[in-house]
Write an enzyme that holds these catalytic residues in place. Structure first.
Site, PDB file in Angstrom:
ATOM      1  N   HIS A 132       0.806  -1.225   0.000  1.00  0.00           N
ATOM      2  CA  HIS A 132       0.000   0.000   0.000  1.00  0.00           C
ATOM      3  C   HIS A 132       0.839   1.275   0.000  1.00  0.00           C
ATOM      4  CE1 HIS A 132      -3.721  -2.368   1.657  1.00  0.00           C
ATOM      5  NE2 HIS A 132      -3.420  -2.658   0.410  1.00  0.00           N
ATOM      6  N   CYS A 162       7.012  18.775  -6.879  1.00  0.00           N
ATOM      7  CA  CYS A 162       7.956  17.859  -7.525  1.00  0.00           C
ATOM      8  C   CYS A 162       9.288  18.560  -7.788  1.00  0.00           C
ATOM      9  CB  CYS A 162       7.355  17.370  -8.839  1.00  0.00           C
ATOM     10  SG  CYS A 162       8.425  16.252  -9.747  1.00  0.00           S
TER      11      CYS A 162
HETATM   12  P1  NAD Z   1      -7.191  -2.816  10.465  1.00  0.00           P
HETATM   13  O1  NAD Z   1      -7.119  -1.537  11.246  1.00  0.00           O
HETATM   14  O2  NAD Z   1      -8.354  -3.082   9.624  1.00  0.00           O
HETATM   15  O3  NAD Z   1      -7.105  -4.060  11.465  1.00  0.00           O
HETATM   16  C1  NAD Z   1      -6.151  -4.148  12.468  1.00  0.00           C
HETATM   17  C2  NAD Z   1      -6.201  -5.559  13.009  1.00  0.00           C
HETATM   18  O4  NAD Z   1      -5.147  -5.682  13.954  1.00  0.00           O
HETATM   19  C3  NAD Z   1      -7.506  -5.924  13.728  1.00  0.00           C
HETATM   20  O5  NAD Z   1      -7.948  -7.182  13.270  1.00  0.00           O
HETATM   21  C4  NAD Z   1      -7.091  -5.984  15.203  1.00  0.00           C
HETATM   22  O6  NAD Z   1      -7.812  -6.980  15.941  1.00  0.00           O
HETATM   23  C5  NAD Z   1      -5.628  -6.348  15.106  1.00  0.00           C
HETATM   24  N1  NAD Z   1      -4.816  -5.913  16.229  1.00  0.00           N
HETATM   25  C6  NAD Z   1      -4.985  -4.836  17.030  1.00  0.00           C
HETATM   26  N2  NAD Z   1      -4.000  -4.768  17.922  1.00  0.00           N
HETATM   27  C7  NAD Z   1      -3.160  -5.806  17.670  1.00  0.00           C
HETATM   28  C8  NAD Z   1      -1.935  -6.264  18.244  1.00  0.00           C
HETATM   29  N3  NAD Z   1      -1.370  -5.603  19.274  1.00  0.00           N
HETATM   30  N4  NAD Z   1      -1.341  -7.376  17.730  1.00  0.00           N
HETATM   31  C9  NAD Z   1      -1.905  -8.039  16.685  1.00  0.00           C
HETATM   32  N5  NAD Z   1      -3.073  -7.658  16.093  1.00  0.00           N
HETATM   33  C10 NAD Z   1      -3.675  -6.535  16.580  1.00  0.00           C
HETATM   34  O7  NAD Z   1      -5.831  -2.900   9.661  1.00  0.00           O
HETATM   35  P2  NAD Z   1      -5.493  -3.579   8.257  1.00  0.00           P
HETATM   36  O8  NAD Z   1      -6.115  -4.932   8.204  1.00  0.00           O
HETATM   37  O9  NAD Z   1      -4.034  -3.441   8.100  1.00  0.00           O
HETATM   38  O10 NAD Z   1      -6.229  -2.708   7.137  1.00  0.00           O
HETATM   39  C11 NAD Z   1      -6.270  -1.308   7.231  1.00  0.00           C
HETATM   40  C12 NAD Z   1      -5.740  -0.527   6.051  1.00  0.00           C
HETATM   41  O11 NAD Z   1      -5.334   0.709   6.601  1.00  0.00           O
HETATM   42  C13 NAD Z   1      -4.528  -1.071   5.351  1.00  0.00           C
HETATM   43  O12 NAD Z   1      -4.750  -0.938   4.007  1.00  0.00           O
HETATM   44  C14 NAD Z   1      -3.349  -0.152   5.770  1.00  0.00           C
HETATM   45  O13 NAD Z   1      -2.647   0.297   4.631  1.00  0.00           O
HETATM   46  C15 NAD Z   1      -3.982   1.036   6.402  1.00  0.00           C
HETATM   47  N6  NAD Z   1      -3.383   1.408   7.717  1.00  0.00           N
HETATM   48  C16 NAD Z   1      -2.037   1.304   7.914  1.00  0.00           C
HETATM   49  C17 NAD Z   1      -1.479   1.632   9.158  1.00  0.00           C
HETATM   50  C18 NAD Z   1       0.013   1.491   9.341  1.00  0.00           C
HETATM   51  O14 NAD Z   1       0.771   1.639   8.394  1.00  0.00           O
HETATM   52  N7  NAD Z   1       0.490   1.180  10.565  1.00  0.00           N
HETATM   53  C19 NAD Z   1      -2.291   2.068  10.206  1.00  0.00           C
HETATM   54  C20 NAD Z   1      -3.677   2.171   9.958  1.00  0.00           C
HETATM   55  C21 NAD Z   1      -4.196   1.817   8.712  1.00  0.00           C
HETATM   56 ZN    ZN Z   2       6.901  15.896 -11.547  1.00  0.00          ZN
END
Ligand code: NAD
Ligand code: ZN
Length: 255
Positions: A132, A162
């Site tokens: 992503h 840019c």
């Molecule tokens: P999500 O927020 O949908 O789900 C997070 C999952 O992690 C949940 O199922 C939850 O139960 C679990 N969880 C919470 N705490 C935890 C822990 N300590 N250990 C293990 N599991 C734990 O996240 P997703 O499935 O990655 O999808 C969300 C989208 O949002 C993705 O496309 C991502 O790119 C983006 N996102 C990224 C970040 C990041 O880069 N850290 C943060 C938020 C959202």
């Molecule tokens: Zn450019």
């Protein structure tokens, strides 16, 4: 619980090739909020309303303010024991462990930079496929050039331009409704096909096609291991579901 960890550990040890799929949950214990946490709301905007091409067309300054703030928060966080354990494992077992992440926080890559790599073992084996994109890269809306962005956030957050053509840039992340990068997706699918086990950590597994990485390995007869304190749509298919946090479980599984 100990029984489940032992079983999962045994499966991973016997697997020739493993694909690891991670989501926001693996970074939760580093202090990076998941979207679905209570802290997932930002100034009354839901991520679904900001991380879209439409939102950027309508109000690029608002979208950039949100990204500047996320970038600042993440820059203050550090890779946790789960990121580091995975990085060490990927290097020790290279090239047979591939980390694929949905995260844009760069913490897997920073963990790869932290680990000691004795002898001739390059830590590039621990670099993830960032499906992503990254909060620390920007992309030109006109010429498509990509540039790194420093962790420091300007005191007055503005729209970056840019370096090549001066057009406004956008965050180099995949927004809701946008397709993934073909090359990165193909790389992840190849790893999932080659794997005889998939370790899924901290993803709600509702965002596609990322979640399909786990299904590809499973459908080809591989094992599916899930680490998540909560059940997800993958739980019913998992050979072992470890109901624990990433920092609690991952080092015990791969350490
Ligand atoms: P999500 O927020 O949908 O789900 C997070 C999952 O992690 C949940 O199922 C939850 O139960 C679990 N969880 C919470 N705490 C935890 C822990 N300590 N250990 C293990 N599991 C734990 O996240 P997703 O499935 O990655 O999808 C969300 C989208 O949002 C993705 O496309 C991502 O790119 C983006 N996102 C990224 C970040 C990041 O880069 N850290 C943060 C938020 C959202
Ligand atoms: Zn450019």
């Amino acid at each position: 619980m100990t029984y489940k960890v032992d079983r999962a550990r045994d499966i991973l040890r016997r697997s020739k090739s493993v694909v690891v799929l991670t989501g926001a949950g693996i970074s939760a214990e580093s202090g990076v909020p998941t979207f679905r946490d209570a802290g997932g709301l930002w100034r009354n905007h839901r991520p679904e309303d900001l991380a879209t091409p439409l939102a950027f067309d309508r109000d690029p300054v608002l979208v950039w303010q949100w990204y500047h703030e996320r970038r600042r928060r993440v820059a203050e966080c550090h890779p946790n024991g789960a990121h580091v354990a995975l990085a060490e494992w990927a290097v020790a077992r290279r090239p047979n462990v591939r980390i694929v992440t949905q995260n844009v926080d760069g913490l897997h890559a920073r963990a790869a930079g932290l680990i000691a790599t004795p002898g001739d073992r390059p830590n590039s084996a621990a670099l993830p496929v960032e499906l992503h994109g990254s909060l620390f890269r920007i992309r030109c809306t006109s010429c498509g050039a990509r540039h790194q962005q420093t962790p420091e956030v300007e005191s007055i957050p503005t729209i970056p331009h840019c370096r090549e053509c001066d057009a406004p840039c956008r965050p180099d992340v995949i927004w809701f409704g946008e397709p993934l990068d073909d090359v990165l997706l193909a790389d992840a699918i190849r790893a999932a096909r080659a794997a005889d086990a998939c370790l899924v950590v901290g993803t709600s597994a509702v965002v596609y096609p990322a979640a399909s990485i786990a299904l590809i390995t499973k459908r080809r007869g591989g094992a599916l291991i899930e680490v998540n304190p909560e059940p997800t749509p993958l739980s019913a298919l998992a050979d072992v579901s470890v109901r624990a946090t990433a920092v609690d479980a991952v080092p015990r599984l791969v350490g």
